[in-house]
Design a protein around this motif. Structure first.
Motif, mmCIF file in Angstrom:
data_model
loop_
_atom_site.group_PDB
_atom_site.id
_atom_site.type_symbol
_atom_site.label_atom_id
_atom_site.label_comp_id
_atom_site.label_asym_id
_atom_site.label_seq_id
_atom_site.Cartn_x
_atom_site.Cartn_y
_atom_site.Cartn_z
ATOM 1 N N UNK A 142 22.654 -1.709 -0.041
ATOM 2 C CA UNK A 142 23.639 -0.765 -0.557
ATOM 3 C C UNK A 142 24.639 -0.437 0.541
ATOM 4 N N UNK A 143 25.719 0.233 0.183
ATOM 5 C CA UNK A 143 26.763 0.588 1.133
ATOM 6 C C UNK A 143 26.876 2.104 1.234
ATOM 7 N N UNK A 144 26.561 2.661 2.389
ATOM 8 C CA UNK A 144 26.027 2.030 3.587
ATOM 9 C C UNK A 144 24.536 1.724 3.430
ATOM 10 N N UNK A 145 24.022 0.765 4.213
ATOM 11 C CA UNK A 145 22.580 0.511 4.166
ATOM 12 C C UNK A 145 21.806 1.802 4.460
ATOM 13 N N UNK A 146 20.725 1.985 3.721
ATOM 14 C CA UNK A 146 20.012 3.259 3.684
ATOM 15 C C UNK A 146 18.888 3.348 4.717
ATOM 16 N N UNK A 147 18.929 4.380 5.542
ATOM 17 C CA UNK A 147 17.781 4.710 6.383
ATOM 18 C C UNK A 147 16.653 5.131 5.459
ATOM 19 N N UNK A 148 15.449 4.636 5.729
ATOM 20 C CA UNK A 148 14.335 4.915 4.833
ATOM 21 C C UNK A 148 13.012 4.915 5.594
ATOM 22 N N UNK A 149 12.069 5.673 5.097
ATOM 23 C CA UNK A 149 10.703 5.614 5.592
ATOM 24 C C UNK A 149 9.970 4.620 4.698
ATOM 25 N N UNK A 150 9.562 3.501 5.302
ATOM 26 C CA UNK A 150 8.855 2.478 4.530
ATOM 27 C C UNK A 150 7.411 2.888 4.318
ATOM 28 N N UNK A 151 7.024 2.920 3.050
ATOM 29 C CA UNK A 151 5.644 3.175 2.665
ATOM 30 C C UNK A 151 5.032 1.811 2.342
ATOM 31 N N UNK A 152 4.041 1.350 3.097
ATOM 32 C CA UNK A 152 3.519 -0.010 2.930
ATOM 33 C C UNK A 152 2.613 -0.126 1.695
ATOM 34 N N UNK A 153 3.222 -0.217 0.536
ATOM 35 C CA UNK A 153 2.487 -0.218 -0.732
ATOM 36 C C UNK A 153 1.518 -1.397 -0.848
ATOM 37 N N UNK A 154 1.906 -2.570 -0.355
ATOM 38 C CA UNK A 154 1.014 -3.728 -0.451
ATOM 39 C C UNK A 154 -0.237 -3.500 0.389
ATOM 40 N N UNK A 155 -0.064 -3.011 1.596
ATOM 41 C CA UNK A 155 -1.219 -2.724 2.454
ATOM 42 C C UNK A 155 -2.107 -1.651 1.825
ATOM 43 N N UNK A 156 -1.494 -0.636 1.270
ATOM 44 C CA UNK A 156 -2.267 0.412 0.588
ATOM 45 C C UNK A 156 -3.039 -0.190 -0.581
ATOM 46 N N UNK A 157 -2.378 -1.030 -1.358
ATOM 47 C CA UNK A 157 -3.046 -1.693 -2.484
ATOM 48 C C UNK A 157 -4.216 -2.551 -2.035
ATOM 49 N N UNK A 158 -4.039 -3.287 -0.933
ATOM 50 C CA UNK A 158 -5.129 -4.116 -0.399
ATOM 51 C C UNK A 158 -6.329 -3.261 -0.001
ATOM 52 N N UNK A 159 -6.068 -2.148 0.658
ATOM 53 C CA UNK A 159 -7.158 -1.265 1.089
ATOM 54 C C UNK A 159 -7.873 -0.629 -0.100
ATOM 55 N N UNK A 160 -7.125 -0.313 -1.139
ATOM 56 C CA UNK A 160 -7.736 0.239 -2.352
ATOM 57 C C UNK A 160 -8.639 -0.815 -2.990
ATOM 58 N N UNK A 164 -12.642 -0.617 -3.758
ATOM 59 C CA UNK A 164 -13.179 -0.759 -5.115
ATOM 60 C C UNK A 164 -14.190 -1.905 -5.191
ATOM 61 N N UNK A 165 -13.868 -3.029 -4.564
ATOM 62 C CA UNK A 165 -14.802 -4.157 -4.561
ATOM 63 C C UNK A 165 -16.107 -3.805 -3.850
ATOM 64 N N UNK A 166 -16.013 -3.079 -2.753
ATOM 65 C CA UNK A 166 -17.224 -2.658 -2.045
ATOM 66 C C UNK A 166 -18.085 -1.786 -2.950
ATOM 67 N N UNK A 167 -17.433 -0.906 -3.685
ATOM 68 C CA UNK A 167 -18.166 -0.027 -4.610
ATOM 69 C C UNK A 167 -18.821 -0.841 -5.736
ATOM 70 N N UNK A 168 -18.081 -1.775 -6.309
ATOM 71 C CA UNK A 168 -18.606 -2.579 -7.409
ATOM 72 C C UNK A 168 -19.750 -3.491 -6.968
ATOM 73 N N UNK A 169 -19.711 -3.890 -5.720
ATOM 74 C CA UNK A 169 -20.752 -4.787 -5.206
ATOM 75 C C UNK A 169 -21.887 -4.018 -4.529
#
Length: 195
Positions: A142-160, A164-169
């Protein structure tokens, strides 16, 4: 069961999230370092969204460090959608005192706030800085490029998924995890122009 995007140290359930208070404080400290000492916040409702409440606490903490507070008129809650974020920005611009910077608790809200500034002929970042949360791919286009705090959703999803797998197993319980945020510095919070 795992709680996601809702970290609570006292919870009996594993939680995975970023430290939203630290992320809010980090972004506010960046703005203060750039000379923006009148910071407004556009957020989703804090009573129903603990992440938003913690981010507000983080911004307030940074302001307290310099003897300031979040002005009540500079804290606007909206539904988080672009039209209401743009309306919120319009309210801030039309207020008796205008903020020098605005922290929006999503990148889409920040993009909408920037559009409202552009519609009113207000320079971002020259007259007002705008920053967001999420770190979505569009935020640097976007114009101007946006300063942002990146929330690492993929990493969070992997940890979740791992928990869950540990619980199921029926493996040993896996504890909670805080994932690091990342401050993506871009032009929308560049140096303040003297008005």
């Amino acid at each position: 069961v795992v709680t996601a995007f809702d970290y609570d140290e006292s919870s009996a359930l594993p939680c995975v999230d970023v430290d939203n208070e630290a992320a809010g404080r980090c972004l506010a400290e960046h703005l203060l370092d750039q000379g923006y000492d009148e910071i407004a916040i556009i957020t989703q409702p804090t009573l129903s969204n603990d992440r938003s409440g913690k981010r507000v606490d983080g911004v307030a903490s940074a302001l307290r460090q310099i003897g300031r507070a979040v002005r009540p008129e500079f804290l606007i809650e909206c539904d988080g959608l672009a039209p209401s974020a743009r309306d919120a920005m319009g309210a801030l611009l039309g207020g008796e005192k205008r903020p020098r910077a605005v922290v929006c608790f999503s990148d889409l809200m920040a993009i909408a706030a920037t559009a409202e500034c552009r519609a009113q002929g207000i320079a971002v970042p020259g007259e007002i800085a705008i920053a967001g949360f999420s770190g979505i791919g569009l935020s640097d286009m976007v114009d101007p490029p946006l300063t942002s705090v990146r929330i690492p959703a993929v990493e969070i999803g992997d940890l979740i998924a791992e928990r869950l797998l540990a619980h199921l197993m029926d493996r040993a319980a896996v504890g909670s995890a805080l994932v690091a945020h990342e401050l993506l510095l871009r032009e929308s919070t560049g140096a303040l122009r003297e008005l």
